[in-house]
Each structure stands twice: as structure tokens, then as C-alpha cells.
Scaffold this active site. Structure first.
Site, PDB file in Angstrom:
ATOM      1  N   SER A  57      27.477 -72.793  23.494  1.00  0.00           N
ATOM      2  CA  SER A  57      28.180 -73.322  24.671  1.00  0.00           C
ATOM      3  C   SER A  57      29.482 -72.561  24.933  1.00  0.00           C
ATOM      4  O   SER A  57      29.874 -72.376  26.093  1.00  0.00           O
ATOM      5  CB  SER A  57      28.435 -74.825  24.532  1.00  0.00           C
ATOM      6  OG  SER A  57      29.390 -75.102  23.552  1.00  0.00           O
ATOM      7  N   ASN A  58      30.149 -72.098  23.889  1.00  0.00           N
ATOM      8  CA  ASN A  58      31.347 -71.276  24.125  1.00  0.00           C
ATOM      9  C   ASN A  58      30.963 -69.924  24.727  1.00  0.00           C
ATOM     10  O   ASN A  58      31.666 -69.404  25.597  1.00  0.00           O
ATOM     11  CB  ASN A  58      32.146 -71.096  22.832  1.00  0.00           C
ATOM     12  CG  ASN A  58      33.030 -72.293  22.570  1.00  0.00           C
ATOM     13  OD1 ASN A  58      34.041 -72.491  23.245  1.00  0.00           O
ATOM     14  ND2 ASN A  58      32.642 -73.127  21.611  1.00  0.00           N
ATOM     15  N   ARG A 113      28.488 -67.008   9.956  1.00  0.00           N
ATOM     16  CA  ARG A 113      28.380 -66.078   8.829  1.00  0.00           C
ATOM     17  C   ARG A 113      29.772 -65.646   8.424  1.00  0.00           C
ATOM     18  O   ARG A 113      30.617 -65.355   9.287  1.00  0.00           O
ATOM     19  CB  ARG A 113      27.637 -64.803   9.261  1.00  0.00           C
ATOM     20  CG  ARG A 113      26.213 -64.992   9.606  1.00  0.00           C
ATOM     21  CD  ARG A 113      25.298 -64.997   8.425  1.00  0.00           C
ATOM     22  NE  ARG A 113      25.335 -63.768   7.633  1.00  0.00           N
ATOM     23  CZ  ARG A 113      24.824 -63.660   6.412  1.00  0.00           C
ATOM     24  NH1 ARG A 113      24.267 -64.706   5.837  1.00  0.00           N
ATOM     25  NH2 ARG A 113      24.875 -62.523   5.751  1.00  0.00           N
ATOM     26  N   LEU A 155      32.167 -62.822   7.282  1.00  0.00           N
ATOM     27  CA  LEU A 155      32.088 -61.390   7.579  1.00  0.00           C
ATOM     28  C   LEU A 155      32.673 -60.585   6.425  1.00  0.00           C
ATOM     29  O   LEU A 155      33.677 -60.983   5.825  1.00  0.00           O
ATOM     30  CB  LEU A 155      32.868 -61.096   8.860  1.00  0.00           C
ATOM     31  CG  LEU A 155      32.277 -61.746  10.120  1.00  0.00           C
ATOM     32  CD1 LEU A 155      33.275 -61.702  11.264  1.00  0.00           C
ATOM     33  CD2 LEU A 155      30.974 -61.064  10.508  1.00  0.00           C
ATOM     34  N   HIS A 180      37.928 -71.792  16.710  1.00  0.00           N
ATOM     35  CA  HIS A 180      37.750 -72.737  15.613  1.00  0.00           C
ATOM     36  C   HIS A 180      38.079 -74.138  16.123  1.00  0.00           C
ATOM     37  O   HIS A 180      39.096 -74.334  16.791  1.00  0.00           O
ATOM     38  CB  HIS A 180      38.688 -72.362  14.455  1.00  0.00           C
ATOM     39  CG  HIS A 180      38.559 -73.295  13.292  1.00  0.00           C
ATOM     40  ND1 HIS A 180      37.474 -73.269  12.444  1.00  0.00           N
ATOM     41  CD2 HIS A 180      39.359 -74.299  12.858  1.00  0.00           C
ATOM     42  CE1 HIS A 180      37.617 -74.224  11.534  1.00  0.00           C
ATOM     43  NE2 HIS A 180      38.750 -74.854  11.761  1.00  0.00           N
ATOM     44  N   GLU A 188      40.513 -61.041   7.218  1.00  0.00           N
ATOM     45  CA  GLU A 188      39.573 -61.197   6.101  1.00  0.00           C
ATOM     46  C   GLU A 188      39.439 -62.630   5.600  1.00  0.00           C
ATOM     47  O   GLU A 188      38.373 -63.047   5.176  1.00  0.00           O
ATOM     48  CB  GLU A 188      39.959 -60.247   4.967  1.00  0.00           C
ATOM     49  CG  GLU A 188      39.633 -58.809   5.335  1.00  0.00           C
ATOM     50  CD  GLU A 188      40.060 -57.817   4.281  1.00  0.00           C
ATOM     51  OE1 GLU A 188      40.018 -58.167   3.086  1.00  0.00           O
ATOM     52  OE2 GLU A 188      40.439 -56.700   4.665  1.00  0.00           O
ATOM     53  N   ASP A 229      39.114 -68.257   8.856  1.00  0.00           N
ATOM     54  CA  ASP A 229      39.952 -69.105   9.725  1.00  0.00           C
ATOM     55  C   ASP A 229      41.443 -68.905   9.451  1.00  0.00           C
ATOM     56  O   ASP A 229      42.242 -69.828   9.591  1.00  0.00           O
ATOM     57  CB  ASP A 229      39.583 -70.600   9.562  1.00  0.00           C
ATOM     58  CG  ASP A 229      38.125 -70.878   9.899  1.00  0.00           C
ATOM     59  OD1 ASP A 229      37.569 -70.173  10.753  1.00  0.00           O
ATOM     60  OD2 ASP A 229      37.543 -71.789   9.287  1.00  0.00           O
ATOM     61  N   GLU A 247      37.744 -76.326  24.309  1.00  0.00           N
ATOM     62  CA  GLU A 247      37.319 -74.996  23.835  1.00  0.00           C
ATOM     63  C   GLU A 247      36.814 -74.152  24.997  1.00  0.00           C
ATOM     64  O   GLU A 247      37.117 -72.964  25.107  1.00  0.00           O
ATOM     65  CB  GLU A 247      36.194 -75.136  22.794  1.00  0.00           C
ATOM     66  CG  GLU A 247      36.624 -75.773  21.497  1.00  0.00           C
ATOM     67  CD  GLU A 247      35.495 -75.761  20.462  1.00  0.00           C
ATOM     68  OE1 GLU A 247      34.764 -74.772  20.373  1.00  0.00           O
ATOM     69  OE2 GLU A 247      35.356 -76.766  19.747  1.00  0.00           O
TER      70      GLU A 247
HETATM   71  C1  GRF Z   1      32.333 -74.633  18.291  1.00  0.00           C
HETATM   72  O1  GRF Z   1      32.844 -75.894  18.000  1.00  0.00           O
HETATM   73  C2  GRF Z   1      33.268 -73.556  17.808  1.00  0.00           C
HETATM   74  O2  GRF Z   1      34.603 -73.933  17.847  1.00  0.00           O
HETATM   75  C3  GRF Z   1      32.840 -73.339  16.382  1.00  0.00           C
HETATM   76  O3  GRF Z   1      31.455 -73.517  16.381  1.00  0.00           O
HETATM   77  C4  GRF Z   1      31.072 -74.326  17.487  1.00  0.00           C
HETATM   78  C5  GRF Z   1      30.090 -73.532  18.262  1.00  0.00           C
HETATM   79  O4  GRF Z   1      29.559 -74.237  19.343  1.00  0.00           O
HETATM   80  N1  GRF Z   1      33.274 -72.054  15.897  1.00  0.00           N
HETATM   81  P1  GRF Z   1      28.820 -73.452  20.479  1.00  0.00           P
HETATM   82  O5  GRF Z   1      27.677 -72.686  19.805  1.00  0.00           O
HETATM   83  O6  GRF Z   1      29.785 -72.538  21.134  1.00  0.00           O
HETATM   84  O7  GRF Z   1      28.293 -74.503  21.405  1.00  0.00           O
END
Ligand code: GRF
Length: 222
Positions: free
Chosen positions: A18-19, A96, A98, A114, A147, A150, A179
Site C-alpha cells: 500500500s505504501n 528482509r 539488508l 517504519h 546498517e 530502523d 504513512e
Molecule cells: C507498513 O506499515 C510500513 O510502515 C512497514 O511495513 C508496512 C508495509 O505495508 N515498513 P504496505 O506493504 O506498504 O501496505
């Protein structure tokens, strides 16, 4: 002023996307400073791949199971990104870790979203942990990838109120809405050079500073 060429961005996903979809929507505006040149997934069944394909964006599956090590998988992802001429990388639910080698190659040009106000609640299950901790304000962060997981310098943050009746589902849905507004904005700042990484910190130009603070708005429910 002559318009700058749009920056070429590769998006890495593992799931829903979705992002990624929010980034694609932003790039529909010709004035947006970035275009998405490919969506790469380590999971062949990632829902986001269908969304990207519907928008005519190239998709590449590089299944981590096909590689004997994390570094070898990351090398394949790097080669794919280079192959499509990506200049920047946006991680959008890429599940994953990295390898340091990969991170170094993209440092300052790779960002992640995040679902928490870093440095609080790194890692997984952020909404449940925010509720358990009893915080009043929760949200999301876009940061440069370094590295440590988050841990990279913060570019932009969006906040929501935590309501007494919130469950993990309602809270995560409210954060997700933020987001979807924050990530395109932060990618814009990076691609316009208004946000950059310098000496391990994020430097945000004065012009972009207000955008980078998405505070408790729109009001909950908005
Ligand atoms: C989101 O909450 C993002 O912040 C996190 O993983 C989730 C991914 O959701 N890193 P989507 O695949 O973007 O819907």
C-alpha cells in the site's frame, strides 16, 4: 527554470504494497520529482506486484530462497536495480534485513518507512507494543537506511493520537493513512535534494522542514 529530469526510483516490497501504491499515485503528477522504474519483490506472491503491474510498472521477483546467502540475494537485487537505472531505492514493507555491503552501496539514496515514531518501537509489532506501553502519541517515520535496523537518520515523521478505545487494528489503520501521505512527501524531499544524509545525520532544508513534520493531522478519523 529548466525542469530537472525525474529521479529514477526502485521500490522494494515483500507484501501488500500500500505504501508502494501511494508512491505510484504521487508519481502520476508530472511535477513530482521521481518516477518508479521498477518494483522488486523477494516474494513472488506479494500482492503489491499486481498493483504495480496494473499501473504498467516493471516488476521483478528475486526470491531469497533461490540464493545461498543474504549477500548473494542482495547482490542480485542490486544488479536488478542497476539494470533498470535506479538512482534511489524506497523500501516499502520489504521484510528482509539488508547486508552491510548493499546498504553501503545505496547509503544516502535509500529510504524506508517504519510504522512507529523512531527511535521508539524499532522492529516488528510496533502498534501492539505502542498500545502496551501506553503511549499517547504514535506514528510513522521515514528514514535513510543505514546498517542498523530502523536506526538511520530521520527524514520525516507523522504522528497520530492514541485513543483509549484503540486496538492494534484501529491504530495501525490510522497510522497507515499517515504513512501514505508521509512517504511520497519524504521521497520528494530526497529526490529534490531538500533532504540528504551528511555525516550520519539527515539534513533537511528550511523549505522542506514543515513538510517533514506531519503533526496530529488530519484530526483522527480524517
Ligand atoms: C507498513 O506499515 C510500513 O510502515 C512497514 O511495513 C508496512 C508495509 O505495508 N515498513 P504496505 O506493504 O506498504 O501496505
Amino acid at each position: 527554470m529548466t525542469p530537472q529530469p525525474r529521479k529514477r526510483v526502485g521500490v522494494l516490497i515483500s507484501g501488500r504494497g500500500s505504501n508502494m501504491a501511494a508512491l505510484i499515485a504521487a508519481t502520476m503528477d508530472p511535477a513530482y520529482p521521481a518516477e518508479i522504474v521498477a518494483v522488486v519483490s523477494n516474494v513472488a506472491s506479494a500482492k503489491g506486484l499486481e498493483t504495480a503491474e496494473r499501473h504498467g510498472i516493471a516488476t521483478i521477483v528475486i526470491a531469497h530462497r533461490d540464493y545461498e546467502s543474504r549477500a548473494a540475494h542482495d547482490d542480485a537485487v542490486h544488479a536488478a536495480l542497476k539494470g533498470v537505472g535506479a538512482e534511489y531505492v524506497a523500501l516499502a514493507g520489504y521484510m528482509r534485513l539488508l547486508s552491510p555491503h548493499f546498504v553501503r552501496k545505496w547509503q544516502g539514496r535509500m529510504i524506508n518507512i517504519h510504522p512507529a515514531l523512531l527511535p521508539s518501537f524499532k522492529g516488528l509489532d510496533t502498534h501492539a507494543r505502542a498500545l502496551a506501553a501506553g503511549v499517547r502519541i504514535h506514528g510513522c517515520t521515514v528514514h535513510f537506511v543505514t546498517e542498523g535496523m530502523d536506526e538511520g537518520p530521520v527524514i520525516a515523521q507523522g504522528a497520530v493520537r492514541v485513543l483509549p478505545e484503540d486496538t492494534e487494528e484501529t491504530l495501525s489503520a490510522r497510522v497507515l493513512k499517515v504513512e501514505h501521505r508521509l512517504y511520497p512527501m519524504a521521497l520528494r524531499l530526497v529526490c529534490e535534494g531538500q533532504a540528504r544524509m551528511s555525516d550520519g545525520r539527515a539534513v533537511i532544508d528550511h523549505k522542506g522542514a514543515d513538510d517533514a513534520e506531519y503533526l496530529l493531522s488530519p484530526p483522527e478519523g480524517g
